[in-house]
Design an enzyme around this catalytic site. Structure first.
Site, short mmCIF file in Angstrom:
data_model
loop_
_atom_site.label_atom_id
_atom_site.label_comp_id
_atom_site.label_asym_id
_atom_site.label_seq_id
_atom_site.Cartn_x
_atom_site.Cartn_y
_atom_site.Cartn_z
N GLY A 10 0.82 -1.21 0.00
CA GLY A 10 0.00 0.00 0.00
C GLY A 10 0.85 1.26 0.00
N ASP A 12 1.33 3.57 2.40
CA ASP A 12 2.16 3.72 3.59
C ASP A 12 3.21 2.62 3.68
OD1 ASP A 12 0.35 5.69 4.04
OD2 ASP A 12 -0.29 5.00 6.01
N LEU A 63 -5.19 -11.41 5.42
CA LEU A 63 -5.39 -11.09 6.84
C LEU A 63 -6.27 -12.12 7.55
CD1 LEU A 63 -5.93 -7.23 7.16
CD2 LEU A 63 -4.01 -8.59 7.98
N ALA A 85 -2.31 -3.15 7.04
CA ALA A 85 -3.25 -3.70 6.04
C ALA A 85 -4.68 -3.51 6.47
CB ALA A 85 -2.97 -5.19 5.83
N SER A 129 -7.20 5.43 12.77
CA SER A 129 -7.69 6.52 11.90
C SER A 129 -8.49 7.55 12.67
CB SER A 129 -8.57 5.91 10.81
OG SER A 129 -9.35 6.90 10.20
N GLU A 131 -11.12 8.54 11.75
CA GLU A 131 -12.53 8.17 11.58
C GLU A 131 -13.11 7.57 12.86
OE1 GLU A 131 -14.89 8.21 8.99
OE2 GLU A 131 -13.61 9.63 7.94
N TYR A 153 -16.14 1.72 8.45
CA TYR A 153 -14.68 1.76 8.56
C TYR A 153 -14.25 2.31 9.91
CZ TYR A 153 -9.95 3.69 7.67
OH TYR A 153 -8.62 4.04 7.75
N ASN A 182 -5.85 12.13 7.37
CA ASN A 182 -5.56 11.80 5.96
C ASN A 182 -4.10 12.09 5.60
OD1 ASN A 182 -8.44 12.26 6.24
ND2 ASN A 182 -8.50 11.95 4.03
N HIS A 183 -3.51 11.17 4.90
CA HIS A 183 -2.17 11.46 4.37
C HIS A 183 -2.06 10.91 2.96
CE1 HIS A 183 -2.14 7.96 7.06
NE2 HIS A 183 -1.33 7.38 6.18
N ARG A 195 -5.98 12.14 -5.05
CA ARG A 195 -5.38 11.54 -6.25
C ARG A 195 -6.29 11.72 -7.46
NH1 ARG A 195 -2.12 7.36 -8.06
NH2 ARG A 195 -1.33 8.24 -9.99
N ALA A 284 -22.79 9.67 5.66
CA ALA A 284 -22.58 10.48 6.87
C ALA A 284 -21.18 11.04 6.81
CB ALA A 284 -22.75 9.62 8.12
N1 LIG Z 1 -3.85 7.04 4.03
C1 LIG Z 1 -4.62 7.62 4.91
O1 LIG Z 1 -5.03 8.79 4.78
C2 LIG Z 1 -5.01 6.88 6.17
C3 LIG Z 1 -5.62 7.60 7.21
C4 LIG Z 1 -5.97 6.91 8.38
C5 LIG Z 1 -5.67 5.56 8.49
N2 LIG Z 1 -5.08 4.89 7.47
C6 LIG Z 1 -4.81 3.46 7.62
O2 LIG Z 1 -3.43 3.26 7.41
C7 LIG Z 1 -3.22 2.00 6.77
C8 LIG Z 1 -2.37 2.20 5.50
O3 LIG Z 1 -3.07 3.09 4.63
P1 LIG Z 1 -2.71 3.19 3.08
O4 LIG Z 1 -3.12 4.54 2.64
O5 LIG Z 1 -1.31 2.71 2.86
O6 LIG Z 1 -3.75 2.12 2.47
P2 LIG Z 1 -3.70 1.36 1.07
O7 LIG Z 1 -2.79 2.05 0.12
O8 LIG Z 1 -5.12 1.12 0.68
O9 LIG Z 1 -3.04 -0.06 1.44
C9 LIG Z 1 -3.76 -1.05 2.09
C10 LIG Z 1 -2.89 -2.28 2.17
O10 LIG Z 1 -3.64 -3.32 2.85
C11 LIG Z 1 -3.52 -4.51 2.05
N3 LIG Z 1 -4.67 -5.38 2.27
C12 LIG Z 1 -5.97 -5.05 2.08
N4 LIG Z 1 -6.74 -6.12 2.36
C13 LIG Z 1 -5.91 -7.13 2.72
C14 LIG Z 1 -6.11 -8.48 3.10
N5 LIG Z 1 -7.32 -9.02 3.15
N6 LIG Z 1 -5.02 -9.23 3.42
C15 LIG Z 1 -3.78 -8.71 3.34
N7 LIG Z 1 -3.52 -7.44 2.97
C16 LIG Z 1 -4.58 -6.67 2.66
C17 LIG Z 1 -3.44 -3.99 0.61
O11 LIG Z 1 -2.96 -5.00 -0.23
P3 LIG Z 1 -3.21 -4.94 -1.84
O12 LIG Z 1 -2.07 -4.13 -2.40
O13 LIG Z 1 -3.16 -6.38 -2.23
O14 LIG Z 1 -4.54 -4.29 -2.08
C18 LIG Z 1 -2.48 -2.83 0.80
O15 LIG Z 1 -1.16 -3.32 0.88
C19 LIG Z 1 -4.61 1.40 6.50
O16 LIG Z 1 -4.94 0.51 7.54
C20 LIG Z 1 -5.51 2.62 6.55
O17 LIG Z 1 -6.83 2.27 6.92
C21 LIG Z 1 -4.72 5.53 6.32
#
Ligand SMILES: NC(=O)c1ccc[n+]([C@@H]2O[C@H](COP(=O)([O-])OP(=O)(O)OC[C@H]3O[C@@H](n4cnc5c(N)ncnc54)[C@H](OP(=O)(O)O)[C@@H]3O)[C@@H](O)[C@H]2O)c1
Length: 328
Positions: A10, A12, A63, A85, A129, A131, A153, A182-183, A195, A284
């Site tokens: 992902g 991050d 997961l 994840a 998050s 959220e 979520y 958000n980042h 994006r 919401a």
């Molecule tokens: N970015 C933000 O603004 C933000 C804000 C608050 C919290 N967060 C949290 O921070 C974390 C990282 O965010 P991100 O922006 O890097 O998210 P992201 O780009 O959507 O990446 C999500 C990752 O989780 C993996 N994943 C999803 N379902 C899975 C499963 N069933 N088994 C194994 N791996 C799985 C995805 O794999 P694939 O590549 O195979 O899809 C991907 O590597 C997340 O938990 C997100 O909820 C992010």
């Protein structure tokens, strides 16, 4: 220094991998099986034989594969575990609430159970998050703000966040929450609004697209840079005491602000290209979301390295560059 990362493919996960490798860590990542082997955010590292296969290794597990994750943890013996994840899209969680909760809530609990059984549990970072606060009654929010989610979520993240606290307090484990606002970055998924905007600005400028349709242009968020956020996550696990931290910039902007920055960067007037469609409105949508990063500043010495303006310009530039690659 051995790190295990879920969600390594992902946004991050890819920045965190680069950071940890630069600090001398051996990095292991958990990836789920998909029909494509393309892991675009890690491709630079993949292609480097000094890194991939030696200091960076990937392991297959979903997961929901508890036994497999247990086996990977036993083999890798991480000193730090970064759990990133999950189903990370808030809007989508209204459409797929069951899998969102299964992965984000129960998936986190299962990992903590695996770690609890180890003779020497690693330090554990959960990417929580903002959220979890839902529509907060106080602004800005900090680590003591009441948890009151208003999306599937947010509810799943709230469960996982509370469980991290319970495991820390009840079992004495070094488990921490990074409560992230958000980042964004050029590696942000294309179904996230920042994006969508950077890509549309680049595509419209290149004559490949005419318009962009969005939801509530007045919606406001606290947007930071993903590379800064993973640096904070690493800092959280280096402290002498396990704790939770709000990661945010402390500044909020509207979608309209983002449009203005991104479109004017390529010489366009966003008003001529953007439509509003009610179908993009959230059931919401939380108001007053603004993080107070004072604790992260004080304890971690963490400050955002770039402004939202520079971040968006970077995203637009990167999208323009990759479109040139497509065209040539
Ligand atoms: N970015 C933000 O603004 C933000 C804000 C608050 C919290 N967060 C949290 O921070 C974390 C990282 O965010 P991100 O922006 O890097 O998210 P992201 O780009 O959507 O990446 C999500 C990752 O989780 C993996 N994943 C999803 N379902 C899975 C499963 N069933 N088994 C194994 N791996 C799985 C995805 O794999 P694939 O590549 O195979 O899809 C991907 O590597 C997340 O938990 C997100 O909820 C992010």
């Amino acid at each position: 220094m051995i790190a295990l990362i879920t969600g390594i493919t992902g946004q991050d996960g890819s920045y965190l991998t680069e950071l940890l490798l630069s600090k001398g860590y051996t990095v292991h990542g958990i990836v789920r099986r998909s029909s494509s082997l393309e892991r675009i955010r890690l491709s630079r590292l993949y292609e480097d034989p000094r890194i991939y296969g030696s200091r960076l290794q990937l392991h297959y597990a979903d997961l929901t594969d508890t036994t497999t994750i247990r086996r990977i943890v036993a083999k890798v013996q991480p000193t730090e575990f970064y759990h990133l994840a999950g189903q990370s899209h808030v809007g989508l969680s209204f459409e797929i609430p069951e899998s969102t909760c299964e992965l984000t809530a129960m998936g986190t609990l299962r990992i903590m159970e695996i770690l609890r059984d180890l003779p020497q549990p690693p330090r554990f970072l959960h990417a929580s998050s903002r959220e979890i606060f839902g529509t907060p009654t106080v602004s800005p929010q900090d680590e003591s703000t009441a948890v009151n989610p208003n999306s599937p979520y947010g509810c799943a993240k709230a469960f996982a966040t509370q469980m991290v606290r319970i495991y820390r307090d009840s079992h004495g484990l070094f488990f921490c929450n990074a409560i992230c606002y958000n980042h964004e970055s050029p590696r942000r998924g294309e179904n996230f609004v920042t994006r969508k905007i950077s890509l549309a600005a680049a595509r419209i400028c290149a004559g490949l697209q005419r318009s962009l349709t969005l939801g509530d242009l007045a919606a406001r968020r606290d947007w930071g840079y993903a590379a800064d956020f993973v640096d904070a996550m690493w800092r959280i696990l280096q402290q002498s005491r396990a704790d939770d931290y709000v990661l945010a910039t402390g500044r909020s902007h509207s979608i309209q602000d983002l449009l203005q920055i991104a479109f004017s960067h390529v010489g366009l007037d966003w008003r001529e290209h953007v439509n509003v469609d009610e179908k993009f409105l959230r059931p919401a949508d939380p108001r007053g979301l603004l993080g107070n990063p004072a604790k992260a500043r004080q304890v971690l010495g963490w400050y955002p390295s770039i402004s939202l303006e520079d971040l968006l310009r970077m995203m637009v530039d990167e999208d323009c560059r990759s479109l040139q690659g497509v065209k040539s």
